[in-house]
Design a protein around this motif. Structure first.
Motif, short mmCIF file in Angstrom:
data_model
loop_
_atom_site.label_atom_id
_atom_site.label_comp_id
_atom_site.label_asym_id
_atom_site.label_seq_id
_atom_site.Cartn_x
_atom_site.Cartn_y
_atom_site.Cartn_z
N LEU B 73 -5.03 -1.72 16.23
CA LEU B 73 -5.03 -1.10 14.90
C LEU B 73 -3.66 -0.48 14.61
O LEU B 73 -3.17 -0.54 13.48
CB LEU B 73 -6.15 -0.07 14.80
CG LEU B 73 -7.54 -0.72 14.63
CD1 LEU B 73 -8.66 0.27 14.92
CD2 LEU B 73 -7.71 -1.29 13.22
N MET B 76 -1.20 -2.52 12.71
CA MET B 76 -1.23 -2.64 11.24
C MET B 76 0.07 -2.11 10.63
O MET B 76 0.53 -2.60 9.61
CB MET B 76 -2.37 -1.80 10.67
CG MET B 76 -3.71 -2.46 10.67
SD MET B 76 -4.83 -1.34 9.77
CE MET B 76 -6.27 -2.38 9.71
N PRO B 107 -0.77 2.62 6.26
CA PRO B 107 -1.52 2.43 5.01
C PRO B 107 -2.05 3.74 4.43
O PRO B 107 -2.29 3.83 3.24
CB PRO B 107 -2.65 1.48 5.41
CG PRO B 107 -2.69 1.47 6.89
CD PRO B 107 -1.32 1.83 7.37
N MET B 146 -10.08 6.27 6.38
CA MET B 146 -9.66 4.91 6.71
C MET B 146 -10.08 4.56 8.14
O MET B 146 -10.67 3.50 8.38
CB MET B 146 -8.14 4.88 6.57
CG MET B 146 -7.54 3.55 6.27
SD MET B 146 -5.76 3.73 5.90
CE MET B 146 -5.81 4.12 4.16
N SER B 149 -13.73 4.03 8.40
CA SER B 149 -14.08 2.73 7.81
C SER B 149 -13.82 1.61 8.82
O SER B 149 -14.63 0.69 8.96
CB SER B 149 -13.29 2.55 6.52
OG SER B 149 -13.10 1.20 6.21
N PHE B 150 -12.71 1.69 9.56
CA PHE B 150 -12.40 0.64 10.54
C PHE B 150 -13.49 0.56 11.62
O PHE B 150 -13.77 -0.51 12.16
CB PHE B 150 -11.06 0.90 11.24
CG PHE B 150 -9.87 0.86 10.32
CD1 PHE B 150 -9.90 0.17 9.12
CD2 PHE B 150 -8.70 1.52 10.66
CE1 PHE B 150 -8.79 0.13 8.28
CE2 PHE B 150 -7.59 1.49 9.84
CZ PHE B 150 -7.63 0.79 8.65
N VAL B 172 -9.82 9.71 -4.53
CA VAL B 172 -10.16 8.31 -4.78
C VAL B 172 -9.88 7.44 -3.56
O VAL B 172 -10.66 6.55 -3.22
CB VAL B 172 -9.42 7.78 -6.02
CG1 VAL B 172 -9.81 6.33 -6.29
CG2 VAL B 172 -9.70 8.63 -7.24
N VAL B 173 -8.77 7.72 -2.88
CA VAL B 173 -8.47 6.96 -1.65
C VAL B 173 -9.61 7.13 -0.65
O VAL B 173 -10.14 6.17 -0.11
CB VAL B 173 -7.15 7.42 -1.01
CG1 VAL B 173 -6.99 6.81 0.38
CG2 VAL B 173 -5.97 7.03 -1.89
N GLU B 175 -12.67 8.03 -1.14
CA GLU B 175 -13.90 7.40 -1.62
C GLU B 175 -13.83 5.88 -1.50
O GLU B 175 -14.83 5.22 -1.23
CB GLU B 175 -14.19 7.83 -3.06
CG GLU B 175 -14.62 9.29 -3.14
CD GLU B 175 -14.72 9.84 -4.57
OE1 GLU B 175 -15.24 10.95 -4.74
OE2 GLU B 175 -14.23 9.15 -5.50
N THR B 176 -12.64 5.33 -1.72
CA THR B 176 -12.48 3.89 -1.59
C THR B 176 -12.82 3.43 -0.16
O THR B 176 -13.36 2.34 0.04
CB THR B 176 -11.04 3.47 -1.96
OG1 THR B 176 -10.81 3.82 -3.32
CG2 THR B 176 -10.81 1.98 -1.78
N PHE B 177 -12.52 4.29 0.80
CA PHE B 177 -12.85 3.94 2.19
C PHE B 177 -14.24 4.44 2.58
O PHE B 177 -14.59 4.45 3.76
CB PHE B 177 -11.76 4.44 3.13
CG PHE B 177 -10.51 3.62 3.00
CD1 PHE B 177 -10.39 2.41 3.66
CD2 PHE B 177 -9.48 4.01 2.15
CE1 PHE B 177 -9.27 1.63 3.51
CE2 PHE B 177 -8.35 3.23 1.99
CZ PHE B 177 -8.25 2.03 2.67
N GLY B 178 -15.01 4.89 1.59
CA GLY B 178 -16.41 5.17 1.83
C GLY B 178 -16.75 6.60 2.21
O GLY B 178 -17.89 6.90 2.53
#
Lengths: 453, 453
Positions: B73, B76, B107, B146, B149-150, B172-173, B175-178
């Motif tokens: 990871l 990345m 990221p 993040m 999420s991984f 928002v970031v 939330e985007t990753f849950g």
């Protein structure tokens, strides 16, 4: 274990831009002077562009040297990485091997800096003091502001009003680099005032902002105009993306079966795909090239292939291209960079001739694909780039259906960290799909001039 | 021409974290149990952390292997580049050679992912289902979201309320990753309710958010807590930054005279500086190590070196550290990641023992320095990282005054693209300098316990 990222050294960077005009099977349709209908020459472009850029625009040379100063600035973020998207492949359950060429490593967050830097450079060389430009999503404006700051040029940006409101962070970036940003349409230009008189609530469009910025440049002696896409020299500057990708695939002994990129005016897609198209023509390769666009602004998939103005105020030359009509104002979806009524003339010609395919996607599916990518690879794609991600999801599904281990190259033109209001709207359920009514497509026919094909 | 970026290949990445505890000239002061005042042991930490992380926290081994999954990871975004800041040197007119180690390529946009990933990994291994954590600026919360999420872990983030309002994009970031994000103080925890009862308008603080997140973890069987800084294991995970930097300098045959990093809880600074401190001790090097912090939260420069709680609700162990008092609520300046009342105990000890220097800066000068950097290098620094940029500006000026060609390493821990409201406020003239009154410093003395040094 094989490296996940394919990294070139700075000394392996391409030292020339590729001009696909030199290799076109059929000659490009020339731009026409809007008054005479005759082919437009370098002199017609002189009020807007400096001579070096005009000469690149009309050049027939296959390769043009990248100046040392530009190479040095490119090295801030280039060569950009080619990355194997293993976790994305797993998430999709596809036998396809997916690589992405990531232009979000640029400090402007997208591929746009690849042409903003040389455009600022040539203008500085020519003694220009100020650049006027437009921006949709804000990616281009951010890049021009940054490039102007590097060369100590003033910068005025006409930003499509709907994006100006949706993306305050983009404005802050431009201001941080010293640019002046106006929400377009403005009352500062004749074209802006005309639009506002007809519709004081106009959300703006790229076509309108282009009219404003080019009028600003044409009416000020010390000012030139910079365009972020559509024109040949712009696409040419972006070919560093595709040329690097070719070298990177060579390093790992692979080659893409499909190349997928999003397409608004064509600079990202052309920059990525044209070097692969050359290899198809000259080296017998057989790579499919897929341009993706939003269903709400389906230029390549539903537009008319005809001569049309590049701007809304009908002051630009006429370009032979796929167009939805120069007065087209797309719905205020978030992929601002894909909201242009026309497209690059040479790219349009390749679509018309069958060398490039195009697909249009609805935005809900686009954001869904983007979030699968984000959760797998960590990078939140720009809403524009998300259209390419959606295309790759479709190609990966095809590979799965066919049981084929094909190699897909995704052009990831930028990250979405300054476009997060779009993702917020998606999470909140504020986005809907939008199919452009057929009547809108037909309406455009009335405003297209009876010249050309 | 020499490359501007010093890039390691993935195979050259360090395969172990460095644990400076093994090499400390004087043993570290142990954390104390808040009830008994006795040294806290692994069992005291078990409600909050999984055993692998606790063992790392108390480890005396100098090196700890990085698990393969974590290495994969890391690839990345790692190895991160070391970049010569030539244009920044020119802008400052300094004879110093300035390099920056850029963690914004992650990221998540900052160094925080370096520890979020292993923390998520060890928790997943231990069968944990959910991570609760706090975030100030949002960098840590983005990274944890993040990383969770991984590894398919649920994630709950308590975000300091003032940052939650200032930085919607950060939410928002996450939330985007849950992740689920709560503005802290909340009414979901006892500690949050207590704070709200006393001050319904509380802007929150890292100390409060830590209390909430750790209470959440301690009161749910399937949940553990993740801390983004301060603790030994967190700083240890960050040493990949300094270890890579050492290899990169070796590649180009240079070595830094000064290393500058910003310091909130110490994870960025420790991760960058500790490997250099080891070289000072073990290889006779003589690199100065400068930790920079905001004048509005001057922990290292004006805090008391004493035992204090790590959180506001006084539930954590007591740590021997520089502190402004656990009830300290700093002014709502934008460098949220530097708004912690305490600091890493081992880093504090090195400051007390004279191995590390510290400087505090006012925010107007910090943003001024950051904009010089942005215009030169294209990267808009995170407001936290901007404090390090300011430190480098000062060091570069010293080099100029002394006519010395010294080499400076700037730890650029992240970019500011999700923190642009701070730059907007700076442009609009909404920011002011803020010197913490001496009375505030003295007030803290009353709440410090009469134990330890």
């Amino acid at each position: 274990m094989a490296d996940q990222k394919v990294i070139l050294s700075e000394s392996e960077m391409p030292k020339q831009w590729y001009n696909i005009v030199a290799d076109m099977p059929n000659p490009p349709s020339p731009p026409l002077h809007p008054g005479t209908g005759e082919p437009a020459g370098p002199d017609d472009l002189a009020p807007l562009f400096c001579m070096d850029l005009i000469l690149q625009e009309v050049s027939q040379d296959p390769y043009i040297d990248i100046p040392d100063v530009v190479m040095d600035l490119y090295k801030m973020w280039r060569p950009s990485p080619l990355i194997r998207a293993k976790r994305f492949e797993e998430a999709l359950g596809t036998p396809a091997r997916i690589y992405y060429k990531y232009e979000g490593v640029s400090p402007a967050g997208s591929h746009k800096l690849n042409t903003a830097v040389p455009q600022a450079y040539y203008n500085k060389q020519a003694g220009v003091k100020r650049i006027a430009t437009e921006t949709g999503a804000g990616q281009w404006g951010s890049a021009v502001s940054m490039a102007c700051s590097f060369f100590d040029l003033e910068c005025t940006v006409y930003m499509v009003k709907v994006s100006y409101r949706q993306k305050p962070y983009r404005r802050v970036v431009m201001e941080t680099f010293g640019a002046t940003v106006h929400p377009s349409p403005t009352d500062l230009t004749n074209s802006g005032r005309g639009i506002l008189a007809a519709d004081p609530e106009s959300p703006g469009s790229l076509g309108i902002a282009i009219s404003e910025a080019s009028e600003d440049a044409a009416t000020h002696d010390d000012t030139k105009y910079a365009l972020g896409s559509v024109l040949n020299h712009v696409l040419m500057h972006q070919t560093v993306i595709g040329e690097e990708s070719l070298k990177q695939f060579e390093l790992i002994g692979e080659y893409p079966d499909v190349v997928v990129g999003c397409c608004g005016g064509g600079s990202n897609f052309g920059g990525l795909a044209f070097p692969f198209l050359r290899e198809n023509w000259k080296k017998g390769k057989d790579t499919s090239l897929l341009a993706t666009e939003p269903a709400s602004c389906p230029t390549l998939t539903r537009g008319h292939y005809a001569y049309d103005f590049g701007d809304t105020a009908m002051t630009s030359p006429l370009f032979m291209m796929y167009t939805l009509g120069h007065s087209f104002v797309p719905a205020g979806i978030h992929a601002g960079g894909l909201r242009y009524h026309g497209d690059s003339p040479i790219l349009s010609q390749f679509v018309a001739e069958g060398y490039i395919e195009a697909e249009a996607y609805q935005q809900l599916g686009v954001f869904e694909a983007a979030e699968i990518f984000a959760k797998a690879e960590g990078i939140i794609p720009a809403p524009e780039s998300a259209h390419a991600v959606k295309g790759v999801v479709e190609e990966a599904q095809k590979a799965k259906d066919e049981g084929k281990e094909k190699t897909i190259l995704l052009g990831l033109s930028g990250h979405g960290l300054m476009d997060l209001s779009a993702y917020d709207d998606y999470h909140q359920g504020n986005l809907t799909d939008h199919e452009l009514p057929q009547a809108e497509i037909e309406r455009a026919l009335a405003e297209l001039l009876p010249v050309g094909a």
